[in-house]
Design an enzyme around this catalytic site. Sequence first.
Site, PDB file in Angstrom:
ATOM      1  N   ASP A  83       0.867  -1.190   0.000  1.00 59.65           N
ATOM      2  CA  ASP A  83       0.000   0.000   0.000  1.00 59.65           C
ATOM      3  C   ASP A  83       0.897   1.232   0.000  1.00 59.65           C
ATOM      4  O   ASP A  83       1.708   1.422   0.903  1.00 59.65           O
ATOM      5  CB  ASP A  83      -0.924  -0.038   1.220  1.00 59.65           C
ATOM      6  CG  ASP A  83      -2.094   0.928   1.070  1.00 59.65           C
ATOM      7  OD1 ASP A  83      -1.953   1.930   0.345  1.00 59.65           O
ATOM      8  OD2 ASP A  83      -3.141   0.681   1.700  1.00 59.65           O
ATOM      9  N   ASP A  94      -3.159   7.541  -3.118  1.00 60.98           N
ATOM     10  CA  ASP A  94      -3.163   6.369  -2.240  1.00 60.98           C
ATOM     11  C   ASP A  94      -3.535   5.174  -3.110  1.00 60.98           C
ATOM     12  O   ASP A  94      -4.603   5.169  -3.731  1.00 60.98           O
ATOM     13  CB  ASP A  94      -4.209   6.638  -1.138  1.00 60.98           C
ATOM     14  CG  ASP A  94      -4.298   5.552  -0.088  1.00 60.98           C
ATOM     15  OD1 ASP A  94      -3.504   4.599  -0.120  1.00 60.98           O
ATOM     16  OD2 ASP A  94      -5.189   5.682   0.781  1.00 60.98           O
ATOM     17  N   HIS A 156     -12.145   6.069   1.390  1.00 61.20           N
ATOM     18  CA  HIS A 156     -12.206   7.306   2.180  1.00 61.20           C
ATOM     19  C   HIS A 156     -11.963   8.526   1.305  1.00 61.20           C
ATOM     20  O   HIS A 156     -11.340   8.434   0.246  1.00 61.20           O
ATOM     21  CB  HIS A 156     -11.139   7.252   3.281  1.00 61.20           C
ATOM     22  CG  HIS A 156      -9.790   6.848   2.772  1.00 61.20           C
ATOM     23  ND1 HIS A 156      -8.841   7.748   2.388  1.00 61.20           N
ATOM     24  CD2 HIS A 156      -9.247   5.619   2.503  1.00 61.20           C
ATOM     25  CE1 HIS A 156      -7.764   7.100   1.952  1.00 61.20           C
ATOM     26  NE2 HIS A 156      -7.991   5.790   1.997  1.00 61.20           N
ATOM     27  N   HIS A 164      -7.498  10.282   5.826  1.00 59.79           N
ATOM     28  CA  HIS A 164      -8.914   9.943   6.008  1.00 59.79           C
ATOM     29  C   HIS A 164      -9.655  11.220   6.365  1.00 59.79           C
ATOM     30  O   HIS A 164      -9.618  11.677   7.491  1.00 59.79           O
ATOM     31  CB  HIS A 164      -9.084   8.864   7.088  1.00 59.79           C
ATOM     32  CG  HIS A 164      -8.586   7.528   6.640  1.00 59.79           C
ATOM     33  ND1 HIS A 164      -9.416   6.550   6.138  1.00 59.79           N
ATOM     34  CD2 HIS A 164      -7.335   7.018   6.564  1.00 59.79           C
ATOM     35  CE1 HIS A 164      -8.691   5.495   5.782  1.00 59.79           C
ATOM     36  NE2 HIS A 164      -7.418   5.748   6.037  1.00 59.79           N
ATOM     37  N   GLU A 188     -10.997   1.165  -1.802  1.00 62.86           N
ATOM     38  CA  GLU A 188     -10.063   0.071  -1.501  1.00 62.86           C
ATOM     39  C   GLU A 188     -10.770  -1.178  -0.982  1.00 62.86           C
ATOM     40  O   GLU A 188     -10.873  -1.396   0.205  1.00 62.86           O
ATOM     41  CB  GLU A 188      -8.963   0.524  -0.538  1.00 62.86           C
ATOM     42  CG  GLU A 188      -9.378   1.216   0.725  1.00 62.86           C
ATOM     43  CD  GLU A 188      -8.152   1.654   1.543  1.00 62.86           C
ATOM     44  OE1 GLU A 188      -7.256   0.831   1.741  1.00 62.86           O
ATOM     45  OE2 GLU A 188      -8.122   2.814   1.969  1.00 62.86           O
ATOM     46  N   GLU A 280      -6.476  -0.888  -4.580  1.00 58.22           N
ATOM     47  CA  GLU A 280      -6.870   0.496  -4.259  1.00 58.22           C
ATOM     48  C   GLU A 280      -6.416   1.469  -5.334  1.00 58.22           C
ATOM     49  O   GLU A 280      -5.299   1.364  -5.843  1.00 58.22           O
ATOM     50  CB  GLU A 280      -6.252   0.921  -2.916  1.00 58.22           C
ATOM     51  CG  GLU A 280      -6.600   2.351  -2.509  1.00 58.22           C
ATOM     52  CD  GLU A 280      -6.081   2.743  -1.127  1.00 58.22           C
ATOM     53  OE1 GLU A 280      -5.112   2.104  -0.651  1.00 58.22           O
ATOM     54  OE2 GLU A 280      -6.645   3.677  -0.537  1.00 58.22           O
TER      55      GLU A 280
HETATM   56 MN    MN Z   1      -6.560   4.288   1.491  1.00 59.65          MN
HETATM   57 MN    MN Z   2      -3.822   2.774   0.844  1.00 60.43          MN
END
Ligand code: MN
Ligand code: MN
Length: 297
Positions: A83, A94, A156, A164, A188, A280
């Site tokens: 990630d 992200d 998010h 977030h 995600e 994601e």
């Molecule tokens: Mn994320």
């Molecule tokens: Mn992530």
Amino acid sequence: MNPKELQDYKQAGGIAQHIRKYARELIKPDMPLVEIAKKIQQEIEKQGAIEAFPVNLSIDDIAAHYHPTIDDTTKATGLLKVDIGIQINGFIADTALSIDLTSDNQHKELIQASEQALTNALKQLDQNPTLSEIGKTIQQTIEQKGFSPIINLSGHSLAQYTIHAGITIPNYENHNENKLEPGAYAIEPFATTGEGKIYEGPSGNIFAITDHKNTRSPTARKILDYVAEKYEALPFSLREMQEKFGPMARLAIREMENQGILHNFNQLIEKSHKPVSQAEHTFIKMKDNKIIITTKE
Ligand code: MN
Ligand code: MN
């Protein structure tokens, strides 16, 4: 969103695409996680960006929030989630991928389930769905393949220096009938062969400043100044502090955690200890369209 912000998001997204490719080519079975972590951070900085969070390298039933320490002997095995967070002026891309490191590719379908759920959810955005409809698409895609979504993890909204930012995009039909306003978001999906819930385990060696107040330990003060300057309130790794400030870093971070200066991110572990896959991407919702910044559309 103003044009400069959008440009920063796109730049972060472009670097995130490069790092996804870099990680896929770099990671081989049994490579030490600490080597992967160092190389990914170096490559991000080489591209002129800063990590929005330490790369998460989470294996099997650990769904997220693991980063190795400097003396960590954990090797890349099983089902590895990578990630990646990239920030340009605090605007964050992200993105995550899952890599099957087993010799017989035993997690192939589980990985396809989270990837397909993400693809379907992103496609559905063109119909201006409710949050619940996005969650339903993710849930149905994963369940049709015989797996379960993790329902207490979610996508998010994103904001400057904030990972977030308040809005949650569910991984199941949660009956939230709100729609997405223009802004930046990550979707995600997580898929598992287990029951589909995570709990918080031990520290994942990732921290963030929550209250920048005075501390007496000299090492702690150095860490605090370094982190505040480089990351603001975004997460950082114990590993990087161990590299910069030596063996005292671990104790200094523990002291700051006890003083309420730092938040400690715990590992997120699947309750029935079954493997978890993740996919994601980050997108910008504009008034009439969307731009997926972490992949080429
Ligand atoms: Mn994320
Ligand atoms: Mn992530």
